[in-house]
Design an enzyme around this catalytic site. Structure first.
Site, short mmCIF file in Angstrom:
data_model
loop_
_atom_site.label_atom_id
_atom_site.label_comp_id
_atom_site.label_asym_id
_atom_site.label_seq_id
_atom_site.Cartn_x
_atom_site.Cartn_y
_atom_site.Cartn_z
N GLN A 104 1.06 -9.31 -6.17
CA GLN A 104 0.56 -10.67 -6.33
C GLN A 104 1.39 -11.50 -7.30
O GLN A 104 1.34 -12.73 -7.27
CB GLN A 104 -0.90 -10.66 -6.80
CG GLN A 104 -1.89 -10.18 -5.76
CD GLN A 104 -1.98 -11.10 -4.56
OE1 GLN A 104 -1.65 -12.27 -4.62
NE2 GLN A 104 -2.44 -10.55 -3.44
N HIS A 140 4.87 -9.86 3.00
CA HIS A 140 3.96 -10.83 3.59
C HIS A 140 3.16 -11.62 2.54
O HIS A 140 2.43 -12.54 2.88
CB HIS A 140 3.02 -10.15 4.61
CG HIS A 140 1.89 -9.37 4.01
ND1 HIS A 140 0.60 -9.87 3.94
CD2 HIS A 140 1.84 -8.13 3.50
CE1 HIS A 140 -0.18 -8.95 3.42
NE2 HIS A 140 0.54 -7.89 3.13
N SER A 182 5.50 -6.65 -1.64
CA SER A 182 5.24 -6.69 -0.20
C SER A 182 5.63 -8.05 0.35
O SER A 182 5.21 -9.09 -0.17
CB SER A 182 3.74 -6.43 0.06
OG SER A 182 3.46 -6.40 1.43
N CYS A 185 -8.43 -6.45 1.54
CA CYS A 185 -8.50 -5.03 1.87
C CYS A 185 -9.91 -4.49 1.78
O CYS A 185 -10.19 -3.40 2.26
CB CYS A 185 -7.59 -4.23 0.93
SG CYS A 185 -5.85 -4.68 1.09
N ASN A 210 -5.38 -9.27 -7.89
CA ASN A 210 -5.45 -9.93 -6.59
C ASN A 210 -6.73 -10.71 -6.37
O ASN A 210 -6.79 -11.58 -5.49
CB ASN A 210 -5.27 -8.89 -5.47
CG ASN A 210 -6.26 -7.75 -5.58
OD1 ASN A 210 -6.28 -7.04 -6.59
ND2 ASN A 210 -7.07 -7.54 -4.57
N THR A 220 13.16 5.49 10.54
CA THR A 220 14.13 4.48 10.93
C THR A 220 13.79 3.15 10.27
O THR A 220 12.65 2.69 10.31
CB THR A 220 14.14 4.31 12.47
OG1 THR A 220 14.44 5.58 13.06
CG2 THR A 220 15.19 3.28 12.88
N THR A 272 0.83 -1.21 0.00
CA THR A 272 0.00 0.00 0.00
C THR A 272 0.86 1.26 0.00
O THR A 272 0.63 2.19 -0.79
CB THR A 272 -0.95 0.00 1.21
OG1 THR A 272 -1.92 -1.04 1.04
CG2 THR A 272 -1.67 1.33 1.35
#
Length: 383
Positions: free
Chosen positions: A178, A200, A198, A323, A149, A236, A70
């Site tokens: 995806q 995950h 991403s 989502c 997705n 950070t 995102t």
């Protein structure tokens, strides 16, 4: 448990969990610190950047760490729009993009940008001619996902990249969230300028991702702050997430080479047996889709009812995108494909990982048949 919701998120590898614990415990210094401890942590970040760049076949300085898909999509789209506004204010995307792209474009439209949403065919793919005819003198960005997705539809990224070589002032962003680990995409060869992934989605941890930015492209940062990530993404660094993302991507690429054929066999078995059920309409076209996503509709039923019925059998699937699955609205993607409202209401998504097995697929089909029989009896339909 049978977990068929891998497009929502994947189970982290054991090696990822172990590495996260080790890095968090032993390398907790801030990589921006001047002392030697901080320098050691910075070295870990740089090593992970190099590993990821090698796996993606790009340069190290083209890898920017984000918090996930995102943020990567928003940074690519809004960052490009703000940086190149003097060049134009027209953006092209599609009607079937992930909400992080679709809503980012809607937000930009309120700031004076003009957005063209390309239609898709019944298989969820864009027509390269529609894209070509939508390009204007003031077009600055084209943003098109690699793999949808919800449906698994694969877009012609290489063809689009080739078309856009005729328009050097237009940047090309690809949401590869995806597709990563399932369908290889050579970013330089496909003429992609920006690309989001991403962790995950490939058995890494939540809260970490990458935005690839081709060398020479400048975008405006969304966060003001320090100078991290070459001033593109202040904050950070999530060191444990970064290190484990590199490990997860390497392991997933190894599994892709070893198990892609098995995944295709499972996908084809599921589609074949779903099509045998008279109440089921399979919305995913296997010849134009990724190997891990199947979307089908149970006519006359609600997708969420099927999801919960399967959950009672310890089988986990979803309706649409994670989502937007709790909004209980009809899928924008399915509507764009011409799927009827009745079919869209009954839509369910199966999404596989390389750890799923054929035995799980067979159990799923058996359980689903029983569930559908009972549900249709309740609603008075004998399908």
């Amino acid at each position: 448990m049978i977990y068929f919701d891998n497009s929502a998120t994947t189970k982290p590898y054991d090696e990822v969990i172990d590495a996260f614990a080790k890095v968090s415990k032993e390398y907790y210094a801030n990589p921006s610190s001047l002392h030697n401890f901080g320098g050691k942590v910075e070295t870990l970040v740089n090593q992970a950047r190099k590993q990821i760049s090698n796996l993606l076949h790009v340069k190290e300085n083209e890898i920017y760490f984000t918090s996930g898909g995102t943020e990567g999509n928003n940074l690519a789209i809004k960052g490009t729009a703000l940086a190149y506004r003097s060049r134009g204010n027209h953006i092209i995307t599609t009607r079937v993009e992930h909400p992080s792209v679709y809503e980012a474009c809607k937000q930009l439209s309120k700031l004076g940008f003009e957005i063209t949403y390309l239609p898709v065919d019944e298989y969820g793919q864009v027509d390269i001619n529609d894209l070509s005819s939508s390009i204007r003198d003031n077009t600055i960005l084209v943003s098109i996902m690699h793999v949808n997705n919800e449906m698994g539809a694969v877009q012609p990224i290489e063809e689009i990249g080739e078309l856009l070589t005729n328009y050097p002032k237009i940047l090309f962003h690809v949401d590869h969230v995806q597709g990563i680990g399932k369908i290889p995409l050579l970013l330089h060869q496909a003429k992609v300028d920006l690309c989001s992934i991403s962790a995950h989605k490939f058995h890494g941890l939540k809260g970490i991702g990458v935005l690839y930015i081709r060398d020479g492209i400048r975008i405006s940062p969304l966060f003001s702050g320090g100078n991290q990530e070459n001033k593109v993404r202040s904050g950070t660094e999530n060191v444990s997430g970064i290190v484990t993302m590199a490990k997860a991507l390497r392991l997933t690429e190894e599994k892709r080479k070893q198990k892609r054929t098995d995944m295709l066999a499972i996908r084809d078995y599921l589609i074949l047996n779903l099509k045998k059920m008279p109440s089921i309409k399979v919305n995913t076209n296997p010849t134009t889709s990724a190997p891990h996503i199947i979307n089908f509709s149970a006519i006359g039923l609600k997708g969420e009812v099927i999801v919960h019925a399967l959950e009672a059998e310890n089988i986990y699937v979803s309706t649409t995108s994670a989502c937007s699955s709790k909004q209980k609205s009809i899928s924008r993607t399915l509507q764009a494909m011409g799927v009827t409202d009745e079919e869209a209401i009954g839509a369910v998504r199966i999404s596989l990982s390389y750890d799923n097995t054929m035995d799980e697929a067979k159990i799923f089909i058996t359980k689903l048949e029983r569930i559908l029989t009972k549900l249709y009896e309740v609603v008075g339909d004998t399908k």
